[in-house]
Design an enzyme around this catalytic site. Structure first.
Site, PDB file in Angstrom:
ATOM      1  N   ALA A 529       2.305   2.932  -5.122  1.00  0.00           N
ATOM      2  CA  ALA A 529       1.830   2.086  -6.217  1.00  0.00           C
ATOM      3  C   ALA A 529       0.606   1.335  -5.718  1.00  0.00           C
ATOM      4  O   ALA A 529       0.674   0.164  -5.353  1.00  0.00           O
ATOM      5  CB  ALA A 529       2.937   1.123  -6.645  1.00  0.00           C
ATOM      6  N   GLU A 530      -0.520   2.043  -5.689  1.00  0.00           N
ATOM      7  CA  GLU A 530      -1.721   1.452  -5.070  1.00  0.00           C
ATOM      8  C   GLU A 530      -2.147   0.170  -5.771  1.00  0.00           C
ATOM      9  O   GLU A 530      -2.602  -0.782  -5.124  1.00  0.00           O
ATOM     10  CB  GLU A 530      -2.873   2.461  -5.051  1.00  0.00           C
ATOM     11  CG  GLU A 530      -2.758   3.531  -3.974  1.00  0.00           C
ATOM     12  CD  GLU A 530      -1.866   4.694  -4.365  1.00  0.00           C
ATOM     13  OE1 GLU A 530      -1.420   4.723  -5.530  1.00  0.00           O
ATOM     14  OE2 GLU A 530      -1.600   5.575  -3.520  1.00  0.00           O
ATOM     15  N   ASP A 555      -9.576   8.040  -1.251  1.00  0.00           N
ATOM     16  CA  ASP A 555      -9.602   8.659  -2.579  1.00  0.00           C
ATOM     17  C   ASP A 555      -8.638   7.975  -3.545  1.00  0.00           C
ATOM     18  O   ASP A 555      -8.690   8.225  -4.746  1.00  0.00           O
ATOM     19  CB  ASP A 555      -9.201  10.137  -2.463  1.00  0.00           C
ATOM     20  CG  ASP A 555      -9.956  10.854  -1.368  1.00  0.00           C
ATOM     21  OD1 ASP A 555     -10.806  11.684  -1.688  1.00  0.00           O
ATOM     22  OD2 ASP A 555      -9.701  10.570  -0.184  1.00  0.00           O
ATOM     23  N   ILE A 557      -8.539   4.809  -3.979  1.00  0.00           N
ATOM     24  CA  ILE A 557      -9.157   3.556  -4.433  1.00  0.00           C
ATOM     25  C   ILE A 557      -9.159   3.489  -5.960  1.00  0.00           C
ATOM     26  O   ILE A 557      -8.959   2.430  -6.550  1.00  0.00           O
ATOM     27  CB  ILE A 557     -10.585   3.437  -3.853  1.00  0.00           C
ATOM     28  CG1 ILE A 557     -10.506   3.028  -2.389  1.00  0.00           C
ATOM     29  CG2 ILE A 557     -11.436   2.452  -4.651  1.00  0.00           C
ATOM     30  CD1 ILE A 557     -11.829   3.139  -1.639  1.00  0.00           C
ATOM     31  N   HIS A 597      -9.158  14.353  -1.309  1.00  0.00           N
ATOM     32  CA  HIS A 597      -8.598  13.712  -0.122  1.00  0.00           C
ATOM     33  C   HIS A 597      -9.616  13.584   1.008  1.00  0.00           C
ATOM     34  O   HIS A 597      -9.235  13.399   2.153  1.00  0.00           O
ATOM     35  CB  HIS A 597      -7.408  14.532   0.406  1.00  0.00           C
ATOM     36  CG  HIS A 597      -6.078  14.075  -0.135  1.00  0.00           C
ATOM     37  ND1 HIS A 597      -5.784  14.081  -1.468  1.00  0.00           N
ATOM     38  CD2 HIS A 597      -4.959  13.612   0.483  1.00  0.00           C
ATOM     39  CE1 HIS A 597      -4.536  13.650  -1.646  1.00  0.00           C
ATOM     40  NE2 HIS A 597      -4.020  13.356  -0.483  1.00  0.00           N
TER      41      HIS A 597
END
Lengths: 820, 80
Positions: A529-530, A555, A557, A597
């Site tokens: 859960a960025e 990636d 972000i 990636h």
């Protein structure tokens, strides 16, 4: 690492069905007489008065927007006005149950919650404490202004005016608004009264409040965190991520002495409309908002639907949830149904709802209903109510008169100091490390990782000059570990989390061994859960903690875009320096894994004002710069190249110091001296540039000076300009796609600052503007030594023109025409 | 009875060496096939090595904290 949680196939595969904890709907049925007996007539009258204050304040703003005047005072207010008329029962009811130490985090429609919480805190705090709070704000300047231009009477009355004037001056973006005019309507806050930032991004407060709750839990600083948002926010990913993060089972199952859930209340002011879309029947499927609690954990987040039209029902529910949270059984959720009688904003033409519906809800106006209740009970007669209304109108009139008076509320004078706002972006403060935690220090000495590092060479070459393997010399991975370990031992508030951070040691092993030293609550696995990873770090930092969080790949972000770009980056400036943001976001730039990636997205991050950006390429720089980032009170994005984790130190004499040290952020470093051409590299491009420099020297008698940027924001151009003065030519090498890259920004500025010294335009060699291909084709994508030699000899020093070594035989102008 | 070597396994295509973090069994100890007998560290990960056969741990050729290359013999098990 022994498994602590056994996945038992027999239990997992057993037949069964799920039952959900019941979700009560409008269960409140306390007789009014009982409320009266418990709270007293005075408190009930204050509830009505607080609702009237909110109503009149919002009416004033709406009137300014609609007519350009209020109470005979002309004024043009240019900013937003997301009014909460009709929702006062929810705001005042909740505030009644909250204590000053409880912190609310709000939405774009936050004036009502701000005022209600503030009035509640003013009522709760002792007069001497109120004076202390007001004197502490801007050295008492705002208090003086309130005393001079508004007055009020006793400490409580003065404090109310302080609250309303500080808010209104902020909404009008005045220099003495609560946030120095840098926040405005959608971002106002007042920390000592427990009013934490409102947020213009729908649902963004959910993750921030969750991080605040994490701090409250770990620091035992008291109270709960309340995430105020609207019903529309239930559709956003970050809200779900926040609820997932807040509901993690590990708090109860793995956190040992820190056992217990997060004290966060997800408080949804459900006005049935997500701007114009209807959450019930149109844009959502939950039918009752509280149902979503069942998705989160077995307690269904203790969710309830409650009647936001009745402040007593709201106060009752919030008080019960608060008890649950303070006893370690959080998080909790409330679906607070109420109706927004005003438009979404002042440009709302009400095209999405009928007159009949508006009229039906006007009959349910919380103020009218509550006033009638007080009258029927004989608590307040008609004359008393009128006197109360007149008093509130007079209070708002006085506050407004002051807020539109430049003598009382001067505009922010940017003309007088053109970089005034710029100066608020960063504190540039470093925290001095505290004493070592002796238990941690002992545990660290015994850990296998530390013992292993002790045996390693600090330099990458043996005494015989042979290159040492990453098992035998300190690598970037080890260097980062050493900086982190030092800060963990010396900074008790520091916590680290992200995906796979604990048992795995981070996907790339930077944290390997730390799990032997640190308890769960200081190093833990987050959900995937960025958005929540970054948002919770922001909330944790707002409360006074320090967090280092990890996004496994740069990636990802995009998955935390708002949290990095709008939250982590903005709050120091939007608070005019009142908040600090000691968050380090570590992220790695991939390799070999293709288009999603392996991207260097430093250009995205450097584009956003408010973030410091570091990208080291050597162990010595990695350790010293991470130490600086971890000491800094400013938010930092720390890029690491996966290709370089095993890189050993080849530059710094003596290798990577075993002792703790910091390096200045923003100073590029000359890694190889030369005289014919400057090559400025970002991140891992340092190494192909070094290889190219050797070839250039050997084959073409060209002496290249290589400068490693190390940090991107801030950036000291002097080192580069001095080099250019000597070489007259510069090539910038980056693994980012060229278009919009930070190297392009550097090149443009170097072209400008160093124009008179340059014999050729600064040239950027980056990756092409297409996808990163798979491992087999990577060398056609990231700049290689041959590509660097081609540009140096083919373009910058044309007399050295040689046969092309790399594959970049293309016409950049033609490519640009083709969107490439 | 045969001597079965415990060798440093291939821990990844680009990994050439690993370090013995600790021995969980000592010389003379009884070991069962599949039992964890050593902890190994590479630059990226910690992992456990299992006994390749049941028997007695006869000899440790790479002591704790030493580095070995992939394929090196780390210990000898005198199999049943």
């Amino acid at each position: 690492m022994p498994k602590e949680l056994f996945v038992d196939p027999r239990a997992t595969r057993r037949k069964g069905s799920l039952a959900f904890a019941e979700v009560p709907v409008h269960a409140y049925d306390t007789p009014f007489a009982e409320e009266r007996g418990r709270r007293g007539d005075g408190a009930l009258k204050e509830m009505l008065r607080h609702m009237l204050v909110v109503r009149e304040f919002e009416t004033m703003l709406g009137t300014f927007k609609a007519t350009g005047a209020y109470a005979g005072m002309p004024f043009v207010y240019k900013g937003p006005a997301h009014l909460s008329i009709g929702q006062e029962g929810a705001a005042v009811g909740a505030a009644l149950a909250l204590r000053p130490e409880d912190h609310i985090f709000g939405s774009h429609r936050g004036h009502g919650e701000f005022i209600a919480k503030g009035l509640s805190a003013v009522a709760a705090l002792a007069p001497a404490e109120l004076i202390r709070v007001m004197e502490a704000h801007e050295g008492g300047a705002l208090l003086r202004t309130v005393e001079t231009f508004i007055g009020g009477g006793d400490e409580k009355a003065i404090a109310e005016n302080f609250l309303l004037f500080g808010l209104l001056a902020e909404i009008f973006m005045r220099a003495n608004g609560f946030n120095g005019g840098m926040g405005g309507s959608m971002h106002a806050f007042c920390l000592p009264l427990g009013i934490y930032p409102n947020n213009a991004i729908v649902g963004a407060s959910a993750g921030i409040a969750t991080g605040a709750a994490l701090y409250k839990k770990l620091a035992r600083s008291g109270g709960i965190a309340v995430a105020n948002s609207g019903d529309g926010a239930t559709a956003t990913g970050p809200v779900w991520e926040a609820m997932t993060f807040a509901s993690m089972a590990q708090y109860d199952r793995l956190w040992g002495e820190e056992k217990g859930g997060l004290p966060v209340l997800f408080f949804f002011t459900n006005n049935f409309y997500a701007m114009g879309g209807q959450t019930i029947g149109e844009t959502a499927g939950w039918e009752r908002l509280a149902r979503i609690g069942a998705a989160a954990n077995p307690s269904s987040l203790h969710a309830e639907t409650i009647d936001g039209t009745n402040p007593l029902a709201v106060a009752d529910a919030v008080a019960r949830k608060r008890e649950i949270l303070l006893s370690g059984r959080g998080p909790a959720l409330l679906d607070v149904e109420c109706y927004r009688l005003s438009g979404h904003s002042t440009t709302d033409a009400n095209a999405y709802r009928t007159r009949e519906e508006l009229a039906a809800w006007q009959e349910q106006d919380p103020i009218t209903l509550f006033a009638a209740q007080l009258r029927e009970a004989g608590i307040l007669d008609a004359a008393g109510e009128q006197a109360m209304r007149d008093g509130v109108a007079e209070q708002i009139r006085k506050v407004t008169a002051a807020a539109i008076d430049p003598a009382a509320a001067p505009p922010v004078n940017v003309e007088a100091d053109p970089i005034l706002i710029g100066k608020l972006m960063f504190s540039n403060r470093e925290a001095e490390p505290g004493p070592a935690d002796p238990a941690l220090a002992v545990a660290a000495e015994a850990s296998s990782r530390v013992r292993q590092n002790l045996k390693k060479s600090r330099f990458g070459l043996s005494e015989a000059g042979e290159k040492l393997s990453p098992m035998r010399a300190i690598t970037i991975r080890d260097a980062l570990f050493e900086a982190l370990l030092h800060h963990f031992i010396h900074d008790p508030s520091l916590i680290a989390y992200g995906e796979e951070c604990r048992d795995w040691g981070g996907a790339f092993g930077v944290y390997r061994g730390l799990a032997d030293v640190l308890p769960h609550h200081r190093l833990f696995n987050s959900p995937i859960a960025e958005a929540a990873i970054v948002a919770t770090a922001v909330g944790y930092a707002m409360e006074g903690g320090r967090a280092v969080v990890e996004l496994m790949y740069g990636d990802f972000i995009g998955r935390a875009g708002d949290e990095i770009f709008n939250q982590m980056a903005k709050w120091q400036a939007m608070s005019a320096g009142a908040l600090k943001m000691p968050v380090v976001l570590r992220t790695s730039v991939g390799s070999k894994y293709g288009a999603q990636h392996s991207q260097d997205w430093t250009g995205l991050i450097t584009h956003i004002p408010g973030l410091k950006v570091i990208y080291p390429a050597t162990p010595y720089d990695a350790k010293g710069l991470l130490a600086s980032a971890l000491a800094s009170d400013d938010p930092t994005v720390f890029f690491e190249s996966q290709r370089l984790y095993d890189t050993t130190e080849m530059f710094h004499p003596g290798g990577v110091p075993a002792d703790y040290y910091r390096l200045p952020v923003g100073v590029p470093d000359i890694k190889r001296a030369g005289s014919d051409v400057t090559i400025l590299t970002i991140g891992p491009s340092l190494y192909p540039a070094l290889a190219a420099a050797e070839q250039l020297q050997k084959d073409y008698d060209v002496s290249a000076e290589i400068i490693d940027a190390r940090s991107l924001v801030p950036f000291d151009y002097d080192v580069v300009l001095k080099s250019v003065k000597k070489t007259h030519r510069i090539l910038l090498v980056t693994e980012a796609s060229e278009r919009g890259s930070f190297a392009m920004t550097l090149a443009a500025n170097i072209g400008r600052f160093g124009f008179k010294d340059l014999e050729a335009a600064p040239r950027v060699l980056g990756s092409p503007n297409w996808i990163v291909p798979g491992a087999e084709m990577e060398s056609t994508y990231f700049p290689q030594a041959g590509d660097i030699i081609d540009v140096v000899c083919g373009e910058l020093i044309p007399e050295k023109k040689v046969n092309r070594r790399g594959i970049r035989d293309w016409d950049d102008i033609a490519l640009a025409r083709r969107a490439l | 009875m045969a001597d079965i070597p415990l060798v440093m396994p291939q821990l990844g295509v680009d990994i050439e060496e690993g370090q013995i973090d600790s021995w969980l069994k000592q010389v003379g100890d009884r070991v069962e096939k599949g039992e964890q007998i050593a902890m190994v560290t590479t630059p990226k990960v910690n992992l456990e090595l299992e006994a390749p056969a049941s028997g007695t741990l006869k000899e440790i050729t790479v002591p704790a904290d030493e580095i070995a290359r992939v394929g090196d013999t780390l210990a000898i098990i005198a199999a049943d």
